[in-house]
Write an enzyme that holds these catalytic residues in place. Structure first.
Site, PDB file in Angstrom:
ATOM      1  N   CYS A 204      54.653 110.027  76.375  1.00 15.34           N
ATOM      2  CA  CYS A 204      55.799 109.183  76.010  1.00 15.34           C
ATOM      3  C   CYS A 204      56.938 109.986  75.372  1.00 15.34           C
ATOM      4  O   CYS A 204      57.637 110.697  76.090  1.00 15.34           O
ATOM      5  CB  CYS A 204      55.322 108.021  75.143  1.00 15.34           C
ATOM      6  SG  CYS A 204      56.470 106.631  75.195  1.00 15.34           S
TER       7      CYS A 204
ATOM      8  N   ARG B 236      62.920  96.808  76.539  1.00 16.20           N
ATOM      9  CA  ARG B 236      61.909  97.830  76.266  1.00 16.20           C
ATOM     10  C   ARG B 236      60.678  97.584  77.139  1.00 16.20           C
ATOM     11  O   ARG B 236      60.285  96.438  77.352  1.00 16.20           O
ATOM     12  CB  ARG B 236      61.554  97.737  74.779  1.00 16.20           C
ATOM     13  CG  ARG B 236      60.805  98.905  74.241  1.00 16.20           C
ATOM     14  CD  ARG B 236      60.664  98.830  72.729  1.00 16.20           C
ATOM     15  NE  ARG B 236      59.843  99.939  72.278  1.00 16.20           N
ATOM     16  CZ  ARG B 236      60.298 101.150  72.008  1.00 16.20           C
ATOM     17  NH1 ARG B 236      61.593 101.410  72.095  1.00 16.20           N
ATOM     18  NH2 ARG B 236      59.478 102.120  71.638  1.00 16.20           N
TER      19      ARG B 236
ATOM     20  N   HIS C  19      49.733 105.449  76.599  1.00 19.17           N
ATOM     21  CA  HIS C  19      49.024 105.606  75.324  1.00 19.17           C
ATOM     22  C   HIS C  19      47.623 105.017  75.515  1.00 19.17           C
ATOM     23  O   HIS C  19      47.306 104.465  76.564  1.00 19.17           O
ATOM     24  CB  HIS C  19      49.724 104.827  74.208  1.00 19.17           C
ATOM     25  CG  HIS C  19      51.146 105.218  73.971  1.00 19.17           C
ATOM     26  ND1 HIS C  19      51.507 106.432  73.436  1.00 19.17           N
ATOM     27  CD2 HIS C  19      52.302 104.551  74.192  1.00 19.17           C
ATOM     28  CE1 HIS C  19      52.832 106.492  73.325  1.00 19.17           C
ATOM     29  NE2 HIS C  19      53.337 105.365  73.787  1.00 19.17           N
TER      30      HIS C  19
HETATM   31  N1  GLN Z   1      61.466 106.838  71.559  1.00 19.75           N
HETATM   32  C1  GLN Z   1      61.018 106.869  72.897  1.00 19.75           C
HETATM   33  C2  GLN Z   1      61.354 105.620  73.688  1.00 19.75           C
HETATM   34  O1  GLN Z   1      61.435 104.538  73.147  1.00 19.75           O
HETATM   35  C3  GLN Z   1      59.529 107.158  72.921  1.00 19.75           C
HETATM   36  C4  GLN Z   1      58.660 106.005  72.514  1.00 19.75           C
HETATM   37  C5  GLN Z   1      57.199 106.363  72.451  1.00 19.75           C
HETATM   38  O2  GLN Z   1      56.839 107.513  72.273  1.00 19.75           O
HETATM   39  N2  GLN Z   1      56.328 105.378  72.562  1.00 19.75           N
HETATM   40  O3  GLN Z   1      61.567 105.730  74.886  1.00 19.75           O
END
Ligand code: GLN
Length: 234
Positions: A91, A126, A190
């Site tokens: 990520c 998101r 994850h």
């Molecule tokens: N900040 C990054 C995003 O929102 C990574 C998020 C994360 O590592 N889960 O894309």
């Protein structure tokens, strides 16, 4: 054979539990009688240049930018990757190893450039939820993980994704998810990804340690199967 795993800044990039990937690799390496050691790199420490596997996890935008700046200045990860070290980046880590990504104010900045990948933030909601992908090589089965990111990542034409999205968002372009380029793995999964996908853990290990005998870990296999079955019905 001895194997050095380098876990980078898990105090900055540990929000999603990705630090557990190191434990899975150690567990599966020890099961093959490999002599394995974990080097924990905290902010301010030099990144060792002779590690075998480097791990980066996910985190919020601020810590992600801080980690990127430290890695750029240190140069150790780039040096090791150029020499063929294995990298698993999750990520925020995946975004960091690309060519460009937004900083914590949303402005595009250069990444480490280990893979040809450009991350942008756009107006889409998101990406949060379960992710299922089908890899196209390495004999890997369907992989599952949990994604939670704003960034969308476009791979260069010569960059093979880790897999194609069956459900979820992944990179957000052409159904691609992650990257698997040489010994470099990036993914939005994850979970930690290697706890949910023992076969992926072995693919990462084999990049660093060569072919290894199968290892059946009933608990890990049952967990991976449960996630796969619940999410795909297969
Ligand atoms: N900040 C990054 C995003 O929102 C990574 C998020 C994360 O590592 N889960 O894309």
């Amino acid at each position: 054979m001895s194997l050095t795993i380098v876990r980078l800044y898990h105090d900055l990039l540990g929000t999603y539990g990705d630090q557990g990937n190191a434990e899975i690799l150690m567990h599966r390496a020890k099961a093959r009688n490999l002599d394995v050691q974990l080097v924990e790199v905290t902010p301010g420490m030099a990144v060792p240049r002779s590690g075998d596997i480097y791990l980066l996890g996910g985190g919020e935008d601020g810590p992600q930018s801080a980690a990127l700046e430290m890695l750029k200045q240190d140069g150790g990860l780039q040096y090791a990757a150029a020499g063929g070290a294995t990298v698993l980046a999750i990520c925020a880590g995946f975004q960091i190893i690309g060519e460009s990504l937004p900083d914590s104010s949303g402005n595009a900045v250069a990444g480490l450039g280990l893979v040809d990948a450009h991350t942008i933030y756009d107006a889409s909601p998101r990406s949060v939820g379960e992710l299922v992908i089908q890899p196209s090589r390495g004999g890997l089965p369907m992989l599952t993980g949990f994604e939670n990111h704003q960034g969308l990542t476009r791979l260069g034409e010569d960059m093979p994704p880790l897999g194609l999205v069956q459900s979820g968002v992944g990179n957000g372009f052409s159904k691609q998810e992650g990257v698997w380029h040489g010994n470099i793995f990036g993914t939005y999964m994850h979970g930690p990804a290697l706890a949910r996908n023992p076969e992926l853990a072995d693919a990462v290990l084999q990049c660093a340690a060569g072919p290894m005998r199968p290892f059946n870990d009933p608990l890990a296999d049952a967990f991976a199967k449960e996630r796969r079955q619940t999410l795909t019905g297969n």
